[in-house]
Design an enzyme around this catalytic site. Structure first.
Site, PDB file in Angstrom:
ATOM      1  N   MET A   1      -0.933  -1.885   4.821  1.00 17.85           N
ATOM      2  CA  MET A   1      -1.522  -1.463   3.586  1.00 17.85           C
ATOM      3  C   MET A   1      -1.550  -2.527   2.643  1.00 17.85           C
ATOM      4  O   MET A   1      -0.914  -3.377   2.759  1.00 17.85           O
ATOM      5  CB  MET A   1      -0.471  -0.094   2.996  1.00 17.85           C
ATOM      6  CG  MET A   1      -0.617   0.911   3.911  1.00 17.85           C
ATOM      7  SD  MET A   1       0.193   2.231   3.274  1.00 17.85           S
ATOM      8  CE  MET A   1      -0.528   2.866   2.047  1.00 17.85           C
ATOM      9  N   HIS A   2      -2.271  -2.278   1.544  1.00 10.91           N
ATOM     10  CA  HIS A   2      -2.326  -3.179   0.395  1.00 10.91           C
ATOM     11  C   HIS A   2      -2.504  -4.579   0.214  1.00 10.91           C
ATOM     12  O   HIS A   2      -3.042  -4.923  -0.783  1.00 10.91           O
ATOM     13  CB  HIS A   2      -0.852  -3.046  -0.313  1.00 10.91           C
ATOM     14  CG  HIS A   2      -0.157  -1.851  -0.109  1.00 10.91           C
ATOM     15  ND1 HIS A   2      -0.554  -0.407  -1.056  1.00 10.91           N
ATOM     16  CD2 HIS A   2       1.166  -1.296   0.499  1.00 10.91           C
ATOM     17  CE1 HIS A   2       0.627   0.379  -0.747  1.00 10.91           C
ATOM     18  NE2 HIS A   2       1.472  -0.265   0.009  1.00 10.91           N
TER      19      HIS A   2
ATOM     20  N   ASP B   1      -1.414   2.413   7.540  1.00  7.05           N
ATOM     21  CA  ASP B   1      -0.517   2.600   8.808  1.00  7.05           C
ATOM     22  C   ASP B   1       0.275   3.664   8.809  1.00  7.05           C
ATOM     23  O   ASP B   1       0.642   4.437   9.658  1.00  7.05           O
ATOM     24  CB  ASP B   1       0.286   1.371   9.062  1.00  7.05           C
ATOM     25  CG  ASP B   1       0.845   0.817   7.888  1.00  7.05           C
ATOM     26  OD1 ASP B   1       0.875   1.366   6.804  1.00  7.05           O
ATOM     27  OD2 ASP B   1       1.416  -0.278   7.996  1.00  7.05           O
TER      28      ASP B   1
HETATM   29  O1  LIG Z   1       3.809  -1.720   2.380  1.00  2.00           O
HETATM   30  C1  LIG Z   1       3.759  -0.807   3.102  1.00  2.00           C
HETATM   31  C2  LIG Z   1       3.482   0.802   2.619  1.00  2.00           C
HETATM   32  O2  LIG Z   1       3.706   0.883   1.294  1.00  2.00           O
HETATM   33  C3  LIG Z   1       3.973  -0.975   4.511  1.00  2.00           C
HETATM   34  O3  LIG Z   1       4.242   0.134   5.261  1.00  2.00           O
HETATM   35  C4  LIG Z   1       2.813  -1.693   4.932  1.00  2.00           C
HETATM   36  O4  LIG Z   1       1.909  -0.936   5.341  1.00  2.00           O
HETATM   37  C5  LIG Z   1       2.942  -2.406   6.360  1.00  2.00           C
HETATM   38  O5  LIG Z   1       3.975  -2.018   7.357  1.00  2.00           O
HETATM   39  P1  LIG Z   1       4.504  -2.274   8.792  1.00  2.00           P
HETATM   40  O6  LIG Z   1       3.710  -1.350   9.441  1.00  2.00           O
HETATM   41  O7  LIG Z   1       4.047  -3.862   8.930  1.00  2.00           O
HETATM   42  O8  LIG Z   1       6.035  -2.258   8.768  1.00  2.00           O
END
Ligand SMILES: O=C(CO)[C@@H](O)[C@H](O)COP(=O)(O)O
Ligand SMILES: Nc1ncnc2c1ncn2[C@@H]1O[C@H](COP(=O)(O)OP(=O)(O)O)[C@@H](O)[C@H]1O
Length: 497
Positions: free
Chosen positions: A81-82, A239
């Site tokens: 994300m983000h 994700d």
């Molecule tokens: O920043 C966040 C949710 O806000 C993370 O969950 C990222 O979306 C990526 O996480 P991984 O799947 O690489 O642990």
């Protein structure tokens, strides 16, 4: 038999999963790519590395002898994300993507709070955190004006990969929710937020549902991947939304614990007005018109992988963790806080760093390894605790991610959360949710819920052990004091990083 593909565009690697109509995994492939940390707190990736990795993983899938590529009907995505991808007029990335775990944007977060005031929570439903996308846009605007000048539109990581495969620009609600530019309850880009920061509406891509069809493959992508050009491409989701779909979190009552690079405790919300006062994230789900609340530990699995890479290089997780089952809760008085890259929930703090407390001469490497796992789980328990205090029942937790691969860790989760922890058969994390979005989008099922009853299969249930629950309750109270006790020390140490 027809197939669908779920792509999980993670932080360390992209994983592609091929599933049949029964939800059975027929083939999988994974490709990793580098992370760049040019300065302390920075974290970037090259968007084209994601595209090359995805194409290579798809090519590997379609080349497997048991796979009939012509029978692949649909494909969808789960994305880290983000992360900010800025595109120029010609649709090329202006610079490297700035990722979710990059913490350079503290000043921009304060600016967002100051500019939006109460609107921040009422519109975006979230606080301004370094990891989110709007602070990154403002950082580029302030620090790299020449790059900002060239930027015509922004995308999130999986949207860029999908764009390169289809030529179509879109973003789904679940990922858009993590940008701080979306009116989460109203499901539209917020004109007020865009205007407050001088961003034109054309800076944001069209919004779609996660199961929405966005097109088919470009001829070149079909050639490169070995997929039929007619393969239907569905938007996909964040994700954590996809992890929740793949764990069957599609109604109230179940909680998800995901231990990947980051760690997440996630709870389904059907009501857009649910209010946690910004203490946890509140985002649109990948299921239409549904939401979820979640707390995030920035360095969950990352804490253990850091420990392994630093003190057990070349060993497997099983080798590193052998013998930890014989150690009592509390690792003989050793406590770890997993703040290796700062923290999000419950302490939004980019300066705090990790600590081991209580080291003594009797501790061996295995005590440290167990303490790391306990510290990660205590951190996630802060979110469980917060949900319980907000009146939610947390008694059944579906555990996913790399952290769900170790039975001792699953029992530890049950004992620390004081809840039944359920593992999944064929645990595939968000990739399964992405494949389910494609299966639903292709019309194989009437709803995502119907797809989940076919695809999501519960395996072992770990029940809390009364004596361990009691021990961990005492230890958790001590763990919770470490943040305040080490905050000032870390502020002072910052100058030496
Ligand atoms: O920043 C966040 C949710 O806000 C993370 O969950 C990222 O979306 C990526 O996480 P991984 O799947 O690489 O642990
Ligand atoms: N066999 C294992 N036992 C315990 N933990 C594991 C094991 N394998 C992976 N992990 C944990 O899972 C993490 C990776 O999870 P994964 O879901 O693949 O992450 P991501 O999708 O963020 O790349 C590792 O950092 C590690 O902490």
């Amino acid at each position: 038999m027809s197939y669908v593909i779920g792509i999980d565009l993670g932080t360390s690697a992209v994983k592609a999963l091929l599933l049949d109509k029964n939800g059975a995994i027929v083939a999988e492939a994974s490709k990793s790519y580098p992370l760049f940390h040019e300065h302390s707190g920075w974290s970037e990736q090259r968007p084209d590395d994601w595209v090359d990795g995805t194409i290579a993983a798809l090519r590997e899938l379609t080349s497997q002898p048991n796979v009939n590529a012509d029978a692949i009907e649909g494909i969808s995505f789960s994305g880290q994300m983000h992360g900010l991808v800025l595109l120029d007029e010609a649709g090329n990335p202006v610079r490297n993507a700035i990722l979710w775990n990059d913490t350079r944007t503290t000043a921009q977060c304060r600016e967002i709070e100051f500019t939006l005031g109460e609107q921040l929570l009422s519109i975006t439903r979230n606080p301004a955190l370094e990891g989110f996308t709007l602070p990154k846009i403002l950082w580029v605007k302030q620090h790299e004006p020449e790059n900002f000048e060239k930027s015509k539109l922004f995308l999130l990581p999986k949207d860029y990969v999908r764009y390169r495969l289809t030529g179509e620009l879109h973003m789904d609600y679940s990922d858009a929710a993590g940008t701080l530019l979306l009116d989460v309850a109203g499901k539209s880009w917020s004109a007020s937020v865009l205007e407050a920061f001088g961003l034109p509406a054309s800076f944001c891509p069209p919004l779609v549902e996660s199961h929405g069809l966005v097109g088919t493959l470009l001829p070149q992508s079909a050639d490169d991947t070995g997929l039929p050009a007619s393969t239907k491409v569905f938007a996909g989701g964040a994700d954590n939304a996809c992890g929740a779909i793949g764990a069957g979190i599609l109604e109230e009552g179940l909680t998800m614990c995901s231990i990947g690079t980051s760690g997440v405790i996630l709870s389904y919300e059907k009501n857009s007005a649910s209010d946690f006062g910004g203490k946890v994230h509140f985002f649109n789900h990948g299921k239409e018109d549904a939401f979820y609340a979640m707390g995030v530990t920035l360095a969950a699995g990352y804490s253990l992988s850091w420990f392994k890479n630093t003190f057990a290089k070349g060993e497997s997780y099983d080798e590193l963790l052998s013998g930890i089952e014989a150690i009592k809760p509390g690792s003989n008085g050793l406590l770890f806080t997993p703040y290796l890259v700062g923290e999000r929930t419950p302490h939004a703090d980019s300066v705090i760093r990790a600590s081991f407390i209580g080291v003594d001469g009797s501790h061996e490497r295995k005590h440290f390894a167990r303490a790391v796992m306990e510290g990660i789980t205590f951190s996630l328990n802060e979110s469980v605790d917060m949900f319980r205090k907000a009146g939610k029942t947390v008694d059944r937790v579906i555990s996913i991610g790399g952290g769900a691969q170790n039975p001792v860790w699953l029992q530890m989760q049950a004992d620390i959360f004081n809840a039944n922890v359920i593992a999944l058969e064929n645990e595939q994390g968000p990739g399964l949710g992405a494949a389910m979005l494609a299966a639903y989008g292709c019309g194989w099922f009437d709803s995502l819920d119907a797809c989940a009853s076919q695809f999501v299969k519960h395996a072992a249930v770990y029940e809390p052990n009364e004596a361990a629950v009691e021990q961990y309750a005492g230890l958790f109270a001590i763990y919770q004091q470490v943040y305040a006790q080490t905050q000032g020390l870390n502020e002072s140490l910052k100058a030496y990083r």
